[in-house]
Each structure stands twice: as structure tokens, then as C-alpha cells.
Design a protein around this motif. Structure first.
Motif, mmCIF file in Angstrom:
data_model
loop_
_atom_site.group_PDB
_atom_site.id
_atom_site.type_symbol
_atom_site.label_atom_id
_atom_site.label_comp_id
_atom_site.label_asym_id
_atom_site.label_seq_id
_atom_site.Cartn_x
_atom_site.Cartn_y
_atom_site.Cartn_z
ATOM 1 N N THR A 267 31.978 -2.957 -97.066
ATOM 2 C CA THR A 267 32.973 -2.996 -98.141
ATOM 3 C C THR A 267 33.052 -4.383 -98.767
ATOM 4 O O THR A 267 33.172 -4.518 -99.983
ATOM 5 C CB THR A 267 34.368 -2.596 -97.622
ATOM 6 N N LEU A 268 32.972 -5.410 -97.941
ATOM 7 C CA LEU A 268 33.022 -6.779 -98.458
ATOM 8 C C LEU A 268 31.772 -7.114 -99.263
ATOM 9 O O LEU A 268 31.843 -7.787 -100.292
ATOM 10 C CB LEU A 268 33.170 -7.767 -97.300
ATOM 11 N N ARG A 269 30.628 -6.629 -98.812
ATOM 12 C CA ARG A 269 29.369 -6.971 -99.477
ATOM 13 C C ARG A 269 29.240 -6.294 -100.837
ATOM 14 O O ARG A 269 28.800 -6.911 -101.805
ATOM 15 C CB ARG A 269 28.196 -6.602 -98.578
ATOM 16 N N SER A 271 31.684 -4.749 -102.822
ATOM 17 C CA SER A 271 32.794 -4.741 -103.784
ATOM 18 C C SER A 271 33.241 -6.161 -104.105
ATOM 19 O O SER A 271 34.003 -6.771 -103.358
ATOM 20 C CB SER A 271 33.970 -3.926 -103.222
ATOM 21 N N GLN A 272 32.768 -6.675 -105.234
ATOM 22 C CA GLN A 272 33.186 -8.015 -105.659
ATOM 23 C C GLN A 272 34.682 -8.083 -105.946
ATOM 24 O O GLN A 272 35.350 -9.058 -105.554
ATOM 25 C CB GLN A 272 32.368 -8.427 -106.893
ATOM 26 N N ARG A 275 36.486 -8.533 -102.612
ATOM 27 C CA ARG A 275 36.339 -9.874 -102.038
ATOM 28 C C ARG A 275 37.277 -10.871 -102.708
ATOM 29 O O ARG A 275 37.931 -11.679 -102.043
ATOM 30 C CB ARG A 275 34.885 -10.359 -102.171
ATOM 31 N N VAL A 276 37.347 -10.809 -104.027
ATOM 32 C CA VAL A 276 38.200 -11.734 -104.769
ATOM 33 C C VAL A 276 39.673 -11.494 -104.443
ATOM 34 O O VAL A 276 40.427 -12.431 -104.157
ATOM 35 C CB VAL A 276 37.951 -11.578 -106.283
ATOM 36 N N LEU A 278 41.012 -9.976 -101.856
ATOM 37 C CA LEU A 278 41.309 -10.283 -100.459
ATOM 38 C C LEU A 278 41.401 -11.794 -100.238
ATOM 39 O O LEU A 278 42.282 -12.271 -99.508
ATOM 40 C CB LEU A 278 40.242 -9.677 -99.550
ATOM 41 N N THR A 279 40.516 -12.555 -100.857
ATOM 42 C CA THR A 279 40.564 -14.013 -100.720
ATOM 43 C C THR A 279 41.882 -14.569 -101.231
ATOM 44 O O THR A 279 42.531 -15.394 -100.569
ATOM 45 C CB THR A 279 39.396 -14.661 -101.482
ATOM 46 N N ASP A 394 35.473 1.717 -106.195
ATOM 47 C CA ASP A 394 34.313 1.675 -105.312
ATOM 48 C C ASP A 394 33.789 3.077 -105.039
ATOM 49 O O ASP A 394 32.581 3.311 -105.056
ATOM 50 C CB ASP A 394 34.694 0.987 -104.001
ATOM 51 N N TRP A 412 41.719 -5.280 -95.181
ATOM 52 C CA TRP A 412 42.868 -5.877 -95.887
ATOM 53 C C TRP A 412 43.971 -6.275 -94.898
ATOM 54 O O TRP A 412 44.496 -7.395 -94.956
ATOM 55 C CB TRP A 412 43.405 -4.873 -96.899
ATOM 56 N N TYR A 477 38.478 -12.048 -110.741
ATOM 57 C CA TYR A 477 38.749 -10.617 -110.592
ATOM 58 C C TYR A 477 38.423 -9.915 -111.912
ATOM 59 O O TYR A 477 38.974 -10.254 -112.958
ATOM 60 C CB TYR A 477 40.209 -10.396 -110.215
#
Length: 497
Positions: A267-269, A271-272, A275-276, A278-279, A394, A412, A477
Motif C-alpha cells: 500500500t505504501l509503495r 499509493s503516492q 504516503r504523503v 500518512l507522512t 487505489d 494508518w 498531495y
């Protein structure tokens, strides 16, 4: 008469049909569903607030555990979520396929958490600092596991019960309004329930009463999870949102864990936007976790008032309750992503205005705290409303990948709880560096000016910097309304409870 499917349909009629279908779907999201889902935030708000507010203080100022050790206890138990949450997310997706519902996991968490939460604050009188540390670590680890059993599927639900961009904002807005009320209830009422003397019996009372309220809120929300028929065979239909496939054969715990980790990494790899988002949310959880852990110390050693911690929470949350509908409106007008940036910038500015607290403490701090509360409302509601959009996007845009709502929500929740835990750990690190003195219940030691300054800056400057860093992530985002509400042939047939 010709069959309906052969009649010509104009583009205008198609557009009207699409709008009507969307309005019909919104009406199907009943007030009872919205209210039941929102009540779950009484539980999540209580568990998120009280340990962050009380646990480090309980260890250092009631059990005489050194600040560095106390920080390791609190952080270690919460970092456990990094391990367990993706596993629970995988299990929740698998259970959805097998039973047609995420309800079972949520119910187990709701029933278990009152017991473990009470045990966290039930260290026997006379226990050594080593025994007290181990007791709290084990009990809180079990409480955190029970919480994740509820929280992970709870976060995955909006993508399944509210399929449109605006309807998710509406659902999450009511949830976050309830969350704000719960934070005010537990944050302001917790110290009162514990008592001004901060005795061990007061902490036990707090643990029992709060644990029951937290569990009750979670149990009510678990009833909202859609119920589907158990699949009878390979051709049995699955309910909406149940596309997340799992291996039919039983797998070992180690094998399931490996699958869960693989799905989390996937999921992290891929979905850009995830990742944004969540960061940014992790950095903001770190900032709010730090402020939450510091509030008790600010009240005791900076403002020198036991009542101040309740007033700080009232100043922060009361504005949040009032402005929540305004953030919802703004999100509808300009988009959730722009509104989230504005809320974050407002919070960073407000906390920066609190920096003079280090050398000029006073009641003036409640004004920037109230301003921070306005931003805090948006910082809570908007990313949680954006997460279901990311999950739905996604599922629609990744060929060959089924809906993995549990996998997303597991990562998350791990990020959020780890950020909150690191906030408490960061405070304990500051306390260790500045020479903070731990004590037993009922004793208030004299702290050095360096220790007091460290507490004040942990409540102001450091959170401002962390939220400012989250804004750097947010500018990347990319999802907008048009990326989410894309008409599809299946959308008109999508149903909710």
C-alpha cells in the motif's frame, strides 16, 4: 413496447440520472448510521487522550519512575502498534471476506479494553520502580492491542459505507465533532476524576471509570459495521467493500504476519497520495502527542495550577467543537486538501505564539491555545475524510488489486499511534536532558529553570516546527474531487446500511 435498455438516452438525462443516484445514495446513509459511527470516537478519543495526558505523568510523578525509563515504557508499548496493526488490518480484511463484516474484531476490542485500561492504572502501592514499570508496560501493551482490534476496522469503514467524496466528509465531520467532545470530556474531566492529590487510588478510579466509558463507545460503534451473509462457497456473493480477497486455506500465524507486512508495504509503495497523507499525519500526531504529554507538566510547573490542565483542554477543544461545521463547509467549497493545509498552518502559527510561555507564563496562553483549537479541528477531520478517498482511489485505479481497506487503516493506525507515542518519548528525552526530577504520588519537587523551560518549549516551539514540516509533505498531495467522484456503471448500484 421496446425493452428499457434499447431506448435512447440523452446525455442530459444521463447526467440527471447520475445526480439523482448520488442524492439517493446520500439519503441511504441514515442518521442512525452516522450517529453510531460517531459514538465510536468517544472510545478512540478517550484512549487517545488519557494515556497521552496521564500515563507519563503517572509514571514519573506517582510511581517515581525516572523520566527516561518512563518514556521507554510509554513509547515501547505504543510502538507495538507498528507490529500488530498491519496484522490486524490483514485479519480484518480476511474476516470481511469470510463473514461479510468487520464487526467481530471491533467487538473483541470493545469488550477487552475496559479490563486492560483499568489494569494500566492499577499498580499496587509499594511496588518498586522496576515492578511498576513492567506492570504498566504489559498492561498498556494489552490495552493498546485491544484498542487496535477496534480502531483498525473502524477507520476502514467509511470507504465501505460512504462512497462519495462529500458524504465521507459529512460522516467524518460528525465523527470528529464527537472526537473533540470526547477529548474535552476526558482531557478536562480526567484530572478531576483522578483528584488533585494524584493518589494511586485516584488513578485506579480514573482507569476503571474511563475504561468502561471507552469500551461502551466502541461497542456501540461496532454495531454500525455492515453485516453480510457468510460465504457458502466460491460463488457466494460478497457485500460491497468485501473484494479484499484472502487465501482460502488456513495459514500459520507467521505466514499471516508475512502476508500482512507485504500488504502494508504494498500500500505504501503503490499509493503516492497515501504516503504523503500518512507522512503529514504522522508528524502532526507527533506534535499533538508531545503537547498532550506536556500539558500536565505545564499546568504543574509552568502555570503552577492543577486546574490549568482542564482549562488548557477547554481552551483547545471548545473552539474545535464550534468551528467543525465551518471546516466541513470549506472542504466542500475549496477541497479537503486545501482546507487541511490551512488548518495546519493556523495550528503551527498558534503554537509558535505560545513560545513566550517559557519566560512569561500567564493566563494569556489560553488565547493562542484557542486559536490552535480552531486549526486542530481541521487537522483531525480533514485527513480522516481524505483517507477513504485514498482507499477508494487505489481500489479503482490499480489493476488487479482488490480493495484493501484494512491494510490501509492498519498502516494508518500504526503511524498515528506511533507518532503519539514518540511525542511522549520526545518529552521524556527533553526532561532527561534538562534534569527533570521524578517523584512519588503527592510530592511536587522543585524543578530547575532548565527543566521548566524544556517543558514550556515542548508545548510550543517543537510542535510548531513539526507541523510546519508536515506542510512540506502536504504540498505533494495530488488527489482532488475529480479524481474521487468518477462516474462508473457500478456506482448507481452501490448500497450502504
Amino acid at each position: 413496447m421496446l425493452p428499457a435498455r434499447t431506448l435512447p438516452v440523452s446525455p442530459a438525462c444521463t447526467a440527471v440520472s447520475e445526480v439523482t443516484s448520488r442524492l439517493w445514495r446520500v439519503e441511504r446513509l441514515r442518521p442512525r448510521t452516522i450517529a453510531g459511527y460517531a459514538i465510536g470516537s468517544v472510545g478512540t478519543g478517550g484512549f487517545g487522550t488519557l494515556p497521552g495526558l496521564m500515563l507519563l505523568y503517572y509514571l514519573t510523578d506517582a510511581l517515581a519512575v525516572p523520566a527516561a525509563v518512563a518514556g521507554l515504557v510509554v513509547t515501547g508499548a505504543k510502538v507495538w502498534d507498528v507490529v500488530i496493526d498491519p496484522f490486524i488490518g490483514y485479519g480484518s480484511d480476511r474476516d470481511l471476506v469470510r463473514t461479510g463484516s468487520r464487526r467481530r474484531f471491533m467487538t473483541i476490542g470493545a469488550v477487552a479494553i475496559p479490563v486492560f485500561f483499568a489494569l494500566t492504572f492499577a499498580v499496587p502501592a509499594g511496588a518498586s520502580t522496576v515492578a511498576a514499570s513492567i506492570w504498566v508496560l504489559v498492561a498498556f501493551l494489552l490495552a493498546a492491542t485491544a484498542f487496535s482490534m477496534f480502531q483498525v476496522p473502524y477507520i476502514a469503514l467509511p470507504a465501505e459505507i460512504a462512497p462519495t467524496y462529500d458524504e465521507r466528509t459529512r460522516l467524518i465531520s460528525w465523527r470528529v465533532a464527537t472526537l473533540a467532545f470526547a477529548i474535552l470530556l476526558f482531557g478536562a474531566g480526567g484530572p478531576v476524576l483522578r483528584g488533585e492529590t494524584s493518589s494511586l487510588s485516584g488513578y485506579l478510579t480514573l482507569g476503571v471509570v474511563a475504561g468502561l466509558v471507552i469500551g461502551a463507545g466502541m461497542f456501540v460503534a461496532s454495531r454500525v459495521a455492515p453485516r453480510g451473509a457468510r460465504a457458502a462457497g466460491p460463488t457466494a456473493p460478497l457485500p460491497p467493500g468485501a473484494q479484499a480477497a484472502a487465501p482460502a486455506a488456513a495459514v500459520s500465524a507467521l505466514g499471516a504476519f508475512r502476508i500482512a507486512v507485504a500488504e502494508a508495504v504494498s500500500t505504501l509503495r503503490r499509493s503516492q497520495p497515501f504516503r504523503v497523507l500518512l507522512t503529514a499525519f504522522f508528524l502532526q500526531a507527533l506534535a499533538t502527542g508531545l503537547m498532550l504529554a506536556a500539558a500536565n507538566y505545564v499546568a504543574t510547573y509552568v502555570l503552577e495550577s492543577d486546574l490549568a490542565v482542564s482549562l488548557l483542554f477547554a481552551a483547545l477543544i471548545a473552539p474545535a467543537l464550534l468551528v467543525m461545521p465551518l471546516w466541513n463547509r470549506l472542504a466542500r467549497r475549496v477541497g479537503k486538501e486545501r482546507s487541511f493545509v490551512l488548518a495546519s498552518a493556523l495550528f503551527a502559527l498558534a503554537t509558535l505564539c505560545m513560545v513566550p510561555l517559557a519566560w512569561a507564563p500567564g493566563a494569556w496562553v489560553y488565547l493562542p491555545t484557542a486559536l490552535a483549537g480552531v486549526g486542530y479541528a481541521g487537522m483531525q477531520a480533514l485527513p480522516l475524510a481524505m483517507l477513504p478517498d485514498v482507499i477508494a482511489h487505489d481500489a479503482r485505479t490499480t489493476p488487479g488489486v482488490a480493495d484493501r481497506g484494512g491494510a490501509f487503516s492498519g498502516v494508518w493506525t500504526a503511524g498515528e499511534t506511533t507518532g503519539m507515542a514518540f511525542g511522549a518519548g520526545l518529552l521524556s528525552l527533553v526532561q532527561w536532558v534538562t534534569g527533570y526530577q521524578s517523584s512519588s504520588a503527592g510530592v511536587t519537587p522543585e524543578q530547575s529553570s532548565a527543566a521548566i523551560d524544556g517543558i514550556a518549549l515542548s508545548f510550543s516551539l517543537v510542535p510548531a516546527v513539526l507541523v510546519a514540516l508536515s506542510l512540506v509533505a502536504l504540498v505533494r498531495y495530488r488527489l482532488r474531487r475529480g479524481d474521487i467522484d468518477v462516474p462508473t456503471e457500478e456506482s448507481a448500484a452501490h448500497e450502504r446500511p
